[in-house]
Design an enzyme around this catalytic site. Structure first.
Site, PDB file in Angstrom:
ATOM      1  N   ALA A  45       5.753  12.253  -0.364  1.00 44.71           N
ATOM      2  CA  ALA A  45       5.257  10.921  -0.015  1.00 44.71           C
ATOM      3  C   ALA A  45       5.799  10.428   1.329  1.00 44.71           C
ATOM      4  CB  ALA A  45       5.623   9.941  -1.120  1.00 44.71           C
ATOM      5  N   LYS A 236      -2.529  -2.782  -3.782  1.00 46.63           N
ATOM      6  CA  LYS A 236      -3.661  -1.869  -3.570  1.00 46.63           C
ATOM      7  C   LYS A 236      -4.593  -1.959  -4.776  1.00 46.63           C
ATOM      8  CE  LYS A 236      -0.229   0.945  -2.849  1.00 46.63           C
ATOM      9  NZ  LYS A 236       0.665   2.118  -2.723  1.00 46.63           N
ATOM     10  N   GLY A 268      -2.074   6.410  -1.183  1.00 45.24           N
ATOM     11  CA  GLY A 268      -1.080   5.330  -1.094  1.00 45.24           C
ATOM     12  C   GLY A 268      -0.178   5.513   0.120  1.00 45.24           C
ATOM     13  N   ASP A 269       0.110   6.765   0.450  1.00 44.51           N
ATOM     14  CA  ASP A 269       0.958   7.031   1.624  1.00 44.51           C
ATOM     15  C   ASP A 269       0.193   6.697   2.907  1.00 44.51           C
ATOM     16  OD1 ASP A 269       2.758   7.971  -0.243  1.00 44.51           O
ATOM     17  OD2 ASP A 269       2.054  10.031  -0.056  1.00 44.51           O
TER      18      ASP A 269
HETATM   19  O1  LIG Z   1       6.412  13.466  -3.659  1.00 48.84           O
HETATM   20  C1  LIG Z   1       5.707  13.530  -4.671  1.00 48.84           C
HETATM   21  O2  LIG Z   1       6.132  13.241  -5.798  1.00 48.84           O
HETATM   22  C2  LIG Z   1       4.315  13.977  -4.583  1.00 48.84           C
HETATM   23  O3  LIG Z   1       3.593  13.821  -5.510  1.00 48.84           O
HETATM   24  C3  LIG Z   1       3.820  14.549  -3.297  1.00 48.84           C
HETATM   25  C4  LIG Z   1       2.614  13.857  -2.773  1.00 48.84           C
HETATM   26  O4  LIG Z   1       2.338  14.388  -1.491  1.00 48.84           O
HETATM   27  C5  LIG Z   1       2.779  12.387  -2.620  1.00 48.84           C
HETATM   28  O5  LIG Z   1       3.601  11.831  -3.550  1.00 48.84           O
HETATM   29  C6  LIG Z   1       1.501  11.674  -2.625  1.00 48.84           C
HETATM   30  O6  LIG Z   1       1.758  10.275  -2.670  1.00 48.84           O
END
Ligand SMILES: O=C(O)C(=O)C[C@H](O)[C@H](O)CO
Length: 326
Positions: A45, A236, A268-269
């Site tokens: 994230a 969101k 979301g990121d």
């Molecule tokens: O870091 C985490 O827990 C993931 O799930 C990786 C993903 O790329 C990310 O969380 C998406 O928001």
């Protein structure tokens, strides 16, 4: 329009600390135990947010711990390819780099599977926070994924918020619920509410508001986070849009309409990168929420968790060519 200005955000760099993982995305639909072909990419994230910020012209500072394995080399190569500085990436040959699997779906959210217990990133600790050079950093963006990685990662999360607040650094927090990483739901709720209380800005999804406060609508979710201590909230609300709220008022901004959702993971990121980049450019919270919605919608068009994140010209092209939700 109601006053949804957020004060206290200075121009500067965004600090992100978290776990980066190798991601294997299924190339065909079906149960993860049966899929035959996976495409490898990079996830995490905080790393996704860093990439989003970088593509929009910011200079994020990203800290993590990686093992000494091909997953780590892949992540470092990805960072290099995206122009992200890796001087704060610590290599630890005694622990593995985490990885995750993601299913392919034609509707709804994909299934994810994590192999990250005991990973190099789970050894992030307050000592890493102590070693940080805060010069030039004006925003800390923390997610709810770092705290449950381990006891030391939990302590590091609190240490980050404390250090940021002591320095007048703006604290942004995305609850990013990962129930599988927590010992139980009560610990998850209590910890994330405590961290959210110390944030200047919280970026929850509607479902996260329900889980953390039992609130059901964008308005009640925003109010719950404000009552809990946050100075500003952007809720969101999926493809419908987002609600930007402060103690002085709120403003609902409609989202962008896309033809077909390919993959919701990473939206979301993207949203966080959109909001933070806009705030750093001096935009108000409602305009920042619009950019957040745009990046979230763009991310739904891509299977990767971060590869679709736009440059300024790609963002402009998207916003002028896509209608807003009613
Ligand atoms: O870091 C985490 O827990 C993931 O799930 C990786 C993903 O790329 C990310 O969380 C998406 O928001």
């Amino acid at each position: 329009m109601a006053d949804v200005t957020v004060s206290g955000i200075r121009p500067g760099r965004v600090l992100l600390v978290g776990e980066a993982m190798a991601l294997f995305g299924a190339c065909e639909e079906g149960d993860l135990s049966e899929v035959r072909n996976f495409a490898a990419s990079t996830a995490g994230a905080e790393l996704n947010v860093a990439v989003g910020l970088k593509r929009l012209g910011q200079e994020p500072v990203y800290m993590t711990r990686l093992g000494c394995d091909p997953f780590a080399d892949r992540i470092l190569g990805f960072m290099r390819a995206n122009g992200l500085d890796s001087s704060l990436v610590v290599r630890d040959g005694s622990r593995p780099t985490g990885f995750m699997l993601k299913s392919r779906v034609s509707h709804g959210d994909p299934t994810t599977f994590y192999r990250r217990a005991g990973s190099a990133a789970s050894a992030i600790s307050p000592a890493d926070v102590q070693a940080l050079d805060w010069r030039g950093i004006s925003v800390l963006h923390l997610t709810g994924i770092l705290p449950p990685l381990s006891e030391t990662a939990l302590e590091a999360s609190y240490a980050l918020v404390k250090a940021a607040r002591e320095r007048g650094v703006f604290v942004s927090f995305d609850p990013n619920l990962r129930p599988a990483l927590w010992p139980d739901a009560d610990t998850m709720r209590d910890t994330l509410r405590e961290l959210a209380a110390q944030a200047d800005l919280v970026l929850p999804g509607l479902a996260e508001g329900r889980e953390l406060f039992g609130a059901e609508t964008p308005e009640t979710v925003a109010q719950a986070f404000l009552d809990n201590g946050a100075r500003a909230v952007v809720v969101k609300d999926g493809p419908r849009g987002a609600l930007a709220a402060t103690g002085s008022g709120s403003c609902y901004v409609p989202g962008f309409v896309v033809d077909r959702v390919v993959d919701t993971v990473g939206c979301g990121d993207g949203f966080a990168a959109g909001v933070l980049s806009a705030l750093l450019e001096g935009q108000d919270l409602a305009s920042a929420a619009v950019r957040g919605c745009a990046l979230g919608a763009i991310q739904t068009q891509h299977e990767s968790d971060n590869e679709g994140l736009p440059t300024p010209s790609e963002l402009k092209a998207f916003t002028v060519s896509h209608p807003r939700a009613a």
